[in-house]
Design a protein around this motif. Structure first.
Motif, PDB file in Angstrom:
ATOM      1  N   SER A 100      -7.906   3.963  -2.328  1.00 51.84           N
ATOM      2  CA  SER A 100      -7.294   3.016  -1.621  1.00 51.84           C
ATOM      3  C   SER A 100      -7.124   1.741  -2.646  1.00 51.84           C
ATOM      4  O   SER A 100      -7.867   1.896  -3.383  1.00 51.84           O
ATOM      5  CB  SER A 100      -8.751   2.628  -0.421  1.00 51.84           C
ATOM      6  N   ALA A 101      -6.206   0.802  -2.368  1.00 51.42           N
ATOM      7  CA  ALA A 101      -5.954  -0.246  -2.911  1.00 51.42           C
ATOM      8  C   ALA A 101      -7.183  -0.922  -2.990  1.00 51.42           C
ATOM      9  O   ALA A 101      -7.481  -2.156  -3.741  1.00 51.42           O
ATOM     10  CB  ALA A 101      -5.109  -1.064  -1.436  1.00 51.42           C
ATOM     11  N   GLU A 102      -8.540  -1.525  -2.059  1.00 54.37           N
ATOM     12  CA  GLU A 102      -9.456  -1.710  -2.683  1.00 54.37           C
ATOM     13  C   GLU A 102     -10.478  -1.128  -3.390  1.00 54.37           C
ATOM     14  O   GLU A 102     -10.931  -1.568  -4.969  1.00 54.37           O
ATOM     15  CB  GLU A 102     -10.455  -2.131  -1.084  1.00 54.37           C
ATOM     16  N   ASP A 103     -10.405   0.472  -3.861  1.00 50.26           N
ATOM     17  CA  ASP A 103     -10.743   0.864  -4.731  1.00 50.26           C
ATOM     18  C   ASP A 103     -10.228   0.548  -6.363  1.00 50.26           C
ATOM     19  O   ASP A 103     -10.369   0.513  -7.147  1.00 50.26           O
ATOM     20  CB  ASP A 103     -10.310   2.957  -4.353  1.00 50.26           C
ATOM     21  N   VAL A 130       0.375   3.804  -8.870  1.00 49.16           N
ATOM     22  CA  VAL A 130       0.897   2.632  -7.062  1.00 49.16           C
ATOM     23  C   VAL A 130       0.702   3.453  -5.799  1.00 49.16           C
ATOM     24  O   VAL A 130       2.348   4.131  -6.291  1.00 49.16           O
ATOM     25  CB  VAL A 130       1.605   2.104  -7.952  1.00 49.16           C
ATOM     26  N   MET A 131       0.343   3.970  -5.534  1.00 51.99           N
ATOM     27  CA  MET A 131       0.678   4.853  -3.888  1.00 51.99           C
ATOM     28  C   MET A 131       0.425   3.402  -3.016  1.00 51.99           C
ATOM     29  O   MET A 131       1.775   4.535  -1.715  1.00 51.99           O
ATOM     30  CB  MET A 131      -0.400   4.980  -3.527  1.00 51.99           C
ATOM     31  N   SER A 132       0.984   2.458  -2.953  1.00 50.58           N
ATOM     32  CA  SER A 132       1.308   1.433  -1.935  1.00 50.58           C
ATOM     33  C   SER A 132       1.856  -0.256  -2.548  1.00 50.58           C
ATOM     34  O   SER A 132       0.960  -0.042  -3.806  1.00 50.58           O
ATOM     35  CB  SER A 132       0.756   1.232  -0.758  1.00 50.58           C
ATOM     36  N   PRO A 133       2.536  -0.610  -2.390  1.00 49.75           N
ATOM     37  CA  PRO A 133       2.425  -1.674  -2.985  1.00 49.75           C
ATOM     38  C   PRO A 133       1.220  -2.604  -3.100  1.00 49.75           C
ATOM     39  O   PRO A 133       0.780  -3.287  -3.595  1.00 49.75           O
ATOM     40  CB  PRO A 133       3.290  -2.860  -1.773  1.00 49.75           C
ATOM     41  N   GLN A 134       0.494  -2.822  -1.516  1.00 47.18           N
ATOM     42  CA  GLN A 134      -0.769  -3.355  -2.014  1.00 47.18           C
ATOM     43  C   GLN A 134      -1.773  -2.262  -3.082  1.00 47.18           C
ATOM     44  O   GLN A 134      -2.667  -2.980  -3.574  1.00 47.18           O
ATOM     45  CB  GLN A 134      -2.028  -2.772  -1.050  1.00 47.18           C
ATOM     46  N   GLU A 137      -1.057  -4.839  -5.747  1.00 44.93           N
ATOM     47  CA  GLU A 137      -0.951  -6.305  -5.715  1.00 44.93           C
ATOM     48  C   GLU A 137      -2.747  -6.246  -5.676  1.00 44.93           C
ATOM     49  O   GLU A 137      -2.882  -7.497  -6.673  1.00 44.93           O
ATOM     50  CB  GLU A 137      -0.743  -5.902  -4.300  1.00 44.93           C
ATOM     51  N   ARG A 138      -3.801  -5.550  -5.457  1.00 44.84           N
ATOM     52  CA  ARG A 138      -5.250  -5.183  -5.761  1.00 44.84           C
ATOM     53  C   ARG A 138      -5.784  -5.192  -7.078  1.00 44.84           C
ATOM     54  O   ARG A 138      -6.233  -5.824  -7.079  1.00 44.84           O
ATOM     55  CB  ARG A 138      -5.286  -4.434  -4.731  1.00 44.84           C
ATOM     56  N   SER A 139      -5.083  -4.409  -7.910  1.00 48.67           N
ATOM     57  CA  SER A 139      -5.033  -4.195  -9.470  1.00 48.67           C
ATOM     58  C   SER A 139      -4.554  -5.845  -9.944  1.00 48.67           C
ATOM     59  O   SER A 139      -5.383  -5.983 -10.795  1.00 48.67           O
ATOM     60  CB  SER A 139      -4.203  -2.812  -9.497  1.00 48.67           C
TER      61      SER A 139
END
Length: 443
Positions: A100-103, A130-134, A137-139
């Motif tokens: 996930s983005a948090e991962d 990068v599987m989504s914009p988030q 961003e989170r990286s």
């Protein structure tokens, strides 16, 4: 993060990696405003200075990793038994869609902290997850938190079946980030583009990415794993010093000459490449051809976040290749003559400093300890017993380990001192790793 008014490192053996300055025994380094302002002996202590006792230590430029997939840090050990690229795709690459983005945030943070602890002050994070914009961003949020210097190369390679249809939102986000992020040399987190692999994207899509990135002034990197690709890029007019190929194991001598003519470097990842069963003879051939080599960890799912081991392996692989050539030519036992042996430890140290700075687009700013350079440097203890005799660069390449990293400075700010991380916590990084693993593997 504000840099302190001034730092003064006193009494180190300073490997400036600057040909005009050379090595300075019992040397001092003065840092102000995030940059080196003076290097020499007996520099005066001024009011308000923070003085760091560096006696008995080696001061070297901060190590620069030019190719690592930082999202794989929490997967450490998962790739230990891999046998070739088929295993990698089956057991590591296939996990991309499950993070996930948090991962991604936790993985980038944990990996960055460990790299910083190990003396890697700058990294090119080739983020091909990068599987989504988030996810992007989170990286980036995580990179800003670690205090490490990062060239975040936004990965254009998503799900291969939907590569073309996903291309528009990826390019839109790259353009947005390019407008929003500080691209100046002292910015801790800069934007680059991790191009989709030619073998998956095809030349037309690849060319679109290159021309868009150049229009935005962004550095680029790509995996070069298939024979003939460098010739194809030359024919398309796409080669240039802002394009960093990685691996290049199948490159022909004529292709290496093309890279040299265009001012390109190559990022080599020797442990990863040896583990994949690839030929690593290209390192020596590239160096002789005038290409600028640099080094990366590549896949922390099976390779330690350690540039000392990459330097050491690179040196011995190239020395062994030279020795084998001498044996085959009938020149045995080995004897020295002009130009042989070719590779020297100091050249390999340049792979992780001077050359690597150029590879990440900061060749005039990083990789040296010299007045005017950004103050990214590390202090190394010389071991529990005694320093090596002879060239201190040989000690760094052939004797030093991550356990010797005493002090880490990024942008003039102490990030580690006396073996202890400052501002970030190893326990927090460990907890981030455990969160990723729990979410991935608890079901």
């Amino acid at each position: 993060m504000m840099a302190p008014a001034a730092l003064l490192l006193r009494g180190a053996t300073v490997l400036t990696m600057d040909p005009a300055l050379g090595d300075i025994a019992d040397g001092d380094v003065r840092i102000e405003g995030g940059r080196v302002v003076a290097v020499g002996r007996g520099l005066p202590v001024e009011l308000g200075d923070t003085v760091v006792n560096a006696r008995g230590m080696l001061a070297i430029p901060g190590l620069i990793d030019t190719h690592t997939h930082m999202w794989q840090g929490p997967l450490k050990g998962l790739g230990a038994a891999m046998w070739g690229m088929a295993d990698y795709h089956a057991h590591i690459f296939s996990l991309r869609g499950r993070l996930s983005a948090e991962d991604m945030h936790d993985a980038a943070f944990a990996t960055g902290v460990e790299m910083l602890d190990n003396g890697i002050t700058t990294v090119l994070d080739f983020c091909h997850n990068v599987m989504s914009p988030q996810h992007a961003e989170r990286s980036i949020d995580a990179h800003r938190k670690t205090g490490q210097r990062v060239l975040f190369c936004y990965g254009m390679l998503g799900d291969i079946p939907t590569l073309a249809t996903d291309h528009s939102w990826r390019m839109a986000q790259v353009r947005h980030l390019a407008r929003a992020m500080d691209g100046g040399p002292q910015a801790l987190v800069r934007l680059g583009v991790g191009l989709a692999s030619l073998e998956y994207a095809g030349l037309d899509l690849f060319e679109e990415e290159v021309r868009a990135a150049r229009g935005l002034g962004l550095p680029m990197s790509f995996h070069q794993n298939v024979a003939g690709q460098i010739h194809a890029l030359e024919d398309a007019g796409l080669l240039g010093p802002d394009l960093l190929p990685v691996h290049c194991n199948p490159a022909l001598d004529a292709e290496l000459a093309l890279l040299a003519a265009h001012g390109c470097g190559i990022s080599f990842t020797p442990e990863s490449e040896v583990g994949d069963g690839r030929s690593v003879r290209v390192m020596g051939r590239a160096h002789r051809a005038g290409v600028t080599p640099s080094l990366g960890v590549d896949v922390p799912s099976r390779v330690a976040l350690d540039l000392f081991s990459q330097m050491r392996l690179s040196f011995w692989l190239m020395r062994n290749e030279e020795a084998e050539a001498e044996r085959l030519a009938g020149r045995w036992p080995l004897t020295r003559y002009p130009g042989v042996p070719f590779i020297q430890p100091r050249q390999v140290l340049a792979y992780a400093t001077v050359n690597a700075a150029r590879a990440v687009g900061l060749g005039d700013e990083l990789g040296r300890i010299a007045p005017g350079c950004i103050a990214d440097l590390i202090l190394l203890r010389c071991g529990a017993y005694s320093p090596s005799l002879g060239d201190p660069a040989a000690h760094v390449v052939l004797q030093s380990t991550t356990a010797d990293v005493d002090t880490v400075i990024v942008g003039g700010k102490l990030r580690k001192q006396a073996g202890r991380l400052l501002d970030v916590d190893r326990r927090e990084a460990t907890a981030a790793t455990q969160r990723v693993r729990a979410r991935l593997f608890s079901a």
